[in-house]
Design an enzyme around this catalytic site. Sequence first.
Site, PDB file in Angstrom:
ATOM      1  CD  GLU B  35      39.249  46.485  35.665  1.00 51.77           C
ATOM      2  OE1 GLU B  35      38.997  45.408  35.112  1.00 51.77           O
ATOM      3  OE2 GLU B  35      38.899  46.743  36.819  1.00 51.77           O
ATOM      4  CD  GLU B  64      37.691  41.979  34.546  1.00 55.09           C
ATOM      5  OE1 GLU B  64      37.608  43.160  34.942  1.00 55.09           O
ATOM      6  OE2 GLU B  64      37.748  41.008  35.319  1.00 55.09           O
ATOM      7  CG  HIS B  67      35.272  46.500  35.282  1.00 51.83           C
ATOM      8  ND1 HIS B  67      35.581  45.388  36.023  1.00 51.83           N
ATOM      9  CD2 HIS B  67      33.923  46.615  35.331  1.00 51.83           C
ATOM     10  CE1 HIS B  67      34.467  44.840  36.486  1.00 51.83           C
ATOM     11  NE2 HIS B  67      33.448  45.559  36.078  1.00 51.83           N
ATOM     12  CD  GLU B 135      38.816  39.162  38.662  1.00 49.54           C
ATOM     13  OE1 GLU B 135      38.392  40.153  39.285  1.00 49.54           O
ATOM     14  OE2 GLU B 135      38.840  39.110  37.425  1.00 49.54           O
ATOM     15  CD  GLU B 165      38.319  43.643  39.682  1.00 48.94           C
ATOM     16  OE1 GLU B 165      38.003  42.546  39.178  1.00 48.94           O
ATOM     17  OE2 GLU B 165      38.700  44.605  38.994  1.00 48.94           O
ATOM     18  CG  HIS B 168      34.937  39.447  38.076  1.00 48.95           C
ATOM     19  ND1 HIS B 168      35.564  40.425  37.341  1.00 48.95           N
ATOM     20  CD2 HIS B 168      33.618  39.561  37.796  1.00 48.95           C
ATOM     21  CE1 HIS B 168      34.668  41.097  36.635  1.00 48.95           C
ATOM     22  NE2 HIS B 168      33.479  40.597  36.903  1.00 48.95           N
TER      23      HIS B 168
HETATM   24 FE   LIG Z   1      37.607  41.409  37.405  1.00 46.82          FE
END
Ligand SMILES: [Fe+2]
Lengths: 86, 189
Positions: B35, B64, B67, B135, B165, B168
């Site tokens: 991350e 991110e 995350h 990703e 992910e 993304h």
């Molecule tokens: Fe991501």
Amino acid sequence: MNEMHESSDHLLHDLMAVDFVLLELNLYLDTHPNDAQAVRQFNEFAERRKHLVAQYEKQFGPLMNFGHSLSPQPWAWNNGPWPWQM
Amino acid sequence: MWVYEKKLQYPVRVGKCDLRMAKFLSEQYGGADGELAAALRYLNQRYTIPEKVIGLLTDIGTEEFAHLEMIATMIYKLTKDATPQQMIEAGMGPHFAAHDHALFYENAAGVPFTAAYIQAKGDPVADLMEDIAAEEKARATYQWLIDMTDDVDIQDSLKFLREREIVHALRFREALEMIKDDRETQKIF
Ligand SMILES: [Fe+2]
């Protein structure tokens, strides 16, 4: 239901859910900027978020720093629990 | 400018001390496809990417960090009550010797984070392709981490991150198409 009696967990859960919708719409709109319906939804949820944040902060103190949240007396930003302590 | 929100993006529930899993989770904290690497990669690419996708890189880069905070929370909670002896037995002796219970930007093998993990090529297609690959790699790592634990609470948080992910990667693919369309209509590249 009396909103003042909602538990911390419940309010936080609602806020996380609304924030998730906003995040998803935001990323979607970044690549689909002409979707008028999605923009309307985004604005609608942004309004809903304002109310939830006000409710949350009334019970648990400021959510954001740098003046995005008001502080009670005394200064409340230092008060835990921080997210990783919950 | 960034503003902090005193809440996690998604709940992290940890009820026990599990050093083995904490060590594995470090891969997503300070690893090549973790991350921190993701956040720094996207936010750094923003300055030279075509205008149309600056918003997307800003938003995903910011997410991110949320995350990263979730992974940090997992590692912190999984390790905070460990004794030095337990740390040694779980293979975290070297970590403990240098950092005690502090978190450190390192991968699962204890290798410190390096900027060499991330690229900024200055070519929008190359940069977005790297972002898509990043990703997909993060998604794969999350799957393996899910497979490595039977803790349903940890699995729940990791599944949320795995799904992010996937989203993304999808958005970066759309951004790549936007750039390619521009490239074809303008023929300036
Ligand atoms: Fe991501």
